[in-house]
Design an enzyme around this catalytic site. Sequence first.
Site, PDB file in Angstrom:
ATOM      1  N   PRO A  30     -35.155  27.238 -44.895  1.00  0.00           N
ATOM      2  CA  PRO A  30     -33.810  26.809 -44.477  1.00  0.00           C
ATOM      3  C   PRO A  30     -33.872  25.552 -43.620  1.00  0.00           C
ATOM      4  CG  PRO A  30     -34.528  28.739 -43.236  1.00  0.00           C
ATOM      5  CD  PRO A  30     -35.539  28.526 -44.314  1.00  0.00           C
ATOM      6  N   MET A  31     -33.044  24.570 -43.964  1.00  0.00           N
ATOM      7  CA  MET A  31     -33.029  23.326 -43.176  1.00  0.00           C
ATOM      8  C   MET A  31     -31.615  22.772 -43.027  1.00  0.00           C
ATOM      9  SD  MET A  31     -36.539  21.406 -44.285  1.00  0.00           S
ATOM     10  CE  MET A  31     -36.529  21.923 -45.993  1.00  0.00           C
ATOM     11  N   THR A  32     -31.146  22.732 -41.797  1.00  0.00           N
ATOM     12  CA  THR A  32     -29.813  22.214 -41.470  1.00  0.00           C
ATOM     13  C   THR A  32     -29.779  20.706 -41.670  1.00  0.00           C
ATOM     14  OG1 THR A  32     -29.311  24.001 -39.951  1.00  0.00           O
ATOM     15  CG2 THR A  32     -28.223  21.892 -39.528  1.00  0.00           C
ATOM     16  N   GLN A 108     -28.442  31.361 -45.883  1.00  0.00           N
ATOM     17  CA  GLN A 108     -28.856  31.754 -44.538  1.00  0.00           C
ATOM     18  C   GLN A 108     -27.632  31.811 -43.621  1.00  0.00           C
ATOM     19  OE1 GLN A 108     -30.939  29.372 -41.522  1.00  0.00           O
ATOM     20  NE2 GLN A 108     -32.526  30.953 -41.491  1.00  0.00           N
ATOM     21  N   HIS A 184     -30.147  34.932 -39.909  1.00  0.00           N
ATOM     22  CA  HIS A 184     -30.987  34.080 -39.055  1.00  0.00           C
ATOM     23  C   HIS A 184     -31.195  34.763 -37.705  1.00  0.00           C
ATOM     24  CE1 HIS A 184     -33.045  30.795 -37.432  1.00  0.00           C
ATOM     25  NE2 HIS A 184     -32.230  29.789 -37.722  1.00  0.00           N
ATOM     26  N   ASN A 187     -35.633  31.418 -34.030  1.00  0.00           N
ATOM     27  CA  ASN A 187     -35.518  30.012 -33.578  1.00  0.00           C
ATOM     28  C   ASN A 187     -34.567  29.749 -32.416  1.00  0.00           C
ATOM     29  OD1 ASN A 187     -35.794  29.407 -37.029  1.00  0.00           O
ATOM     30  ND2 ASN A 187     -37.418  28.927 -35.611  1.00  0.00           N
ATOM     31  N   TYR A 189     -31.440  30.981 -31.835  1.00  0.00           N
ATOM     32  CA  TYR A 189     -29.999  31.150 -32.056  1.00  0.00           C
ATOM     33  C   TYR A 189     -29.543  32.550 -31.595  1.00  0.00           C
ATOM     34  CZ  TYR A 189     -30.481  26.645 -34.262  1.00  0.00           C
ATOM     35  OH  TYR A 189     -30.731  25.307 -34.456  1.00  0.00           O
ATOM     36  N   GLY A 330     -40.842  23.884 -45.337  1.00  0.00           N
ATOM     37  CA  GLY A 330     -39.764  23.071 -44.790  1.00  0.00           C
ATOM     38  C   GLY A 330     -40.061  21.602 -45.037  1.00  0.00           C
ATOM     39  N   ARG A 331     -40.758  21.002 -44.068  1.00  0.00           N
ATOM     40  CA  ARG A 331     -41.020  19.556 -44.163  1.00  0.00           C
ATOM     41  C   ARG A 331     -41.832  19.202 -45.408  1.00  0.00           C
ATOM     42  NH1 ARG A 331     -43.668  19.572 -38.546  1.00  0.00           N
ATOM     43  NH2 ARG A 331     -44.213  21.574 -39.476  1.00  0.00           N
TER      44      ARG A 331
HETATM   45  C1  FMN Z   1     -34.458  19.213 -40.527  1.00  0.00           C
HETATM   46  C2  FMN Z   1     -34.776  20.671 -40.285  1.00  0.00           C
HETATM   47  C3  FMN Z   1     -33.740  21.577 -40.214  1.00  0.00           C
HETATM   48  C4  FMN Z   1     -33.991  22.934 -40.009  1.00  0.00           C
HETATM   49  N1  FMN Z   1     -32.941  23.825 -40.013  1.00  0.00           N
HETATM   50  C5  FMN Z   1     -33.197  25.161 -39.998  1.00  0.00           C
HETATM   51  C6  FMN Z   1     -32.161  26.097 -40.226  1.00  0.00           C
HETATM   52  O1  FMN Z   1     -30.992  25.758 -40.475  1.00  0.00           O
HETATM   53  N2  FMN Z   1     -32.483  27.414 -40.194  1.00  0.00           N
HETATM   54  C7  FMN Z   1     -33.764  27.844 -39.957  1.00  0.00           C
HETATM   55  O2  FMN Z   1     -34.011  29.046 -39.931  1.00  0.00           O
HETATM   56  N3  FMN Z   1     -34.772  26.959 -39.754  1.00  0.00           N
HETATM   57  C8  FMN Z   1     -34.525  25.637 -39.795  1.00  0.00           C
HETATM   58  N4  FMN Z   1     -35.558  24.744 -39.690  1.00  0.00           N
HETATM   59  C9  FMN Z   1     -36.940  25.239 -39.555  1.00  0.00           C
HETATM   60  C10 FMN Z   1     -37.632  25.283 -40.907  1.00  0.00           C
HETATM   61  O3  FMN Z   1     -37.056  26.273 -41.745  1.00  0.00           O
HETATM   62  C11 FMN Z   1     -39.118  25.595 -40.742  1.00  0.00           C
HETATM   63  O4  FMN Z   1     -39.264  26.797 -40.053  1.00  0.00           O
HETATM   64  C12 FMN Z   1     -39.881  24.513 -39.978  1.00  0.00           C
HETATM   65  O5  FMN Z   1     -39.633  23.232 -40.518  1.00  0.00           O
HETATM   66  C13 FMN Z   1     -41.387  24.792 -40.022  1.00  0.00           C
HETATM   67  O6  FMN Z   1     -41.840  24.874 -41.363  1.00  0.00           O
HETATM   68  P1  FMN Z   1     -42.642  23.661 -42.042  1.00  0.00           P
HETATM   69  O7  FMN Z   1     -43.906  23.516 -41.258  1.00  0.00           O
HETATM   70  O8  FMN Z   1     -42.884  24.093 -43.458  1.00  0.00           O
HETATM   71  O9  FMN Z   1     -41.786  22.443 -41.915  1.00  0.00           O
HETATM   72  C14 FMN Z   1     -35.320  23.384 -39.860  1.00  0.00           C
HETATM   73  C15 FMN Z   1     -36.373  22.452 -39.924  1.00  0.00           C
HETATM   74  C16 FMN Z   1     -36.114  21.117 -40.159  1.00  0.00           C
HETATM   75  C17 FMN Z   1     -37.273  20.165 -40.283  1.00  0.00           C
END
Ligand code: FMN
Length: 370
Positions: A30-32, A108, A184, A187, A189, A330-331
């Site tokens: 999930p990524m906002t 989510q 969710h 993190n 929230y 994510g990234r």
């Molecule tokens: C731009 C961005 C937005 C994110 N938004 C959310 C979100 O809306 N909900 C959530 O649970 N995690 C969110 N995350 C966290 C990611 O889901 C993930 O846990 C985090 O990037 C670490 O994983 P990675 O190492 O694969 O990037 C966000 C991360 C990024 C980079």
Amino acid sequence: MTIDSKSVTPLFEPWRLNRADLSNRMAVAPMTRISATPAGVPTDTMVRYYERFVQGGFGLVITEGIYTDQAYSQGYTNQPGLSNLDQAKGWRPVVHATHAAGGKIVAQLMHAGALSQANRYRSETAGPSAVQPKGQQMVFYRGDGPYRLPRAMSEQEIVEAIDGFAQAAVFAVEVAGFDGVEIHGANGYLLDQFLTDYTNFRTDGWGGNIAGRLRLSAEVAKAVRRAIGPAVAVGLRISQGKVNDFTHKWAEAEAGAATVFGTLGAVGLDYIHITEFEAWKPAFSESGSSLVKLARESNPTLTIVANGNLHDPDRAKQVLRDGADMVALGRGALANPQWPQRVKKGQELDKFDSALLSPLATIKPSEVVL
Ligand SMILES: Cc1cc2nc3c(=O)[nH]c(=O)nc-3n(C[C@H](O)[C@H](O)[C@H](O)COP(=O)(O)O)c2cc1C
């Protein structure tokens, strides 16, 4: 980085989440991206953005955090919602496009609580206790300066927040057509604010020891399950770290993890989504088990999704060996929307460049073209 494609086969095995058949074990985390309309309705940009990951081979997309009600849940300007019919209908093209490309998609559901930076329905923030959040608001989500001091939620407001999750889940499944919902609970929230010892000082039934502080997550999970019935996937995301306190650890350590995962194993979930900075590392000490391993020990049959720096396929495979069933990126997915296809073909992977999320985290034109 070049990859030996033969060594990554477990990632390409199918999996089933309740009634949803997934083509493989790879999910977009999930990524906002704050790219909805000001009224919280998904845009065509979002349709193209999500579709691209499925075209790149991801079997499952988990959407960005979607706010659940028209009280205190919204966190950011241009965050999408599932709090009314317009917003719910607005998700249909996203769901349709991911299905047409052969993927599945889970919504989510997110309540920002005290971390809310902007909310079109309320001018103040609310959380478990009147404790000012650590850290600073996120600039790439249009934040500025310290978080506001939240008001402690009343019993009635807690009940309304639970109802909000349940109603949003109904909108997600029955109106938008999502294959499931993810609560969710991570993190920093609202649900994590209740779980966290230094943000929850309640002396009623929603605080106290770790079991008491987890109660809101458990009640939300049960309410969502009741609302959408047994045949749709429900997951819950959990973490130690927070967007505003990256290195936080549960004070109760492994005993706390046993309580958390034991409780979550008995509230009707299909999956638990665990996110840690480096998901393969010991959760509490230099040499102990990872959170994934601890979750697996408490839950022999529940699906476990692991997230956190798993874009190196060897790391992804390692967490599968530790007991995860799926990995979420994510990234790594932002840098490589075709990550599964690239890994399968043994192609190079691109490194994530944080410039993509600058100056705002909005979806960029480069992310909506194939
Ligand atoms: C731009 C961005 C937005 C994110 N938004 C959310 C979100 O809306 N909900 C959530 O649970 N995690 C969110 N995350 C966290 C990611 O889901 C993930 O846990 C985090 O990037 C670490 O994983 P990675 O190492 O694969 O990037 C966000 C991360 C990024 C980079």
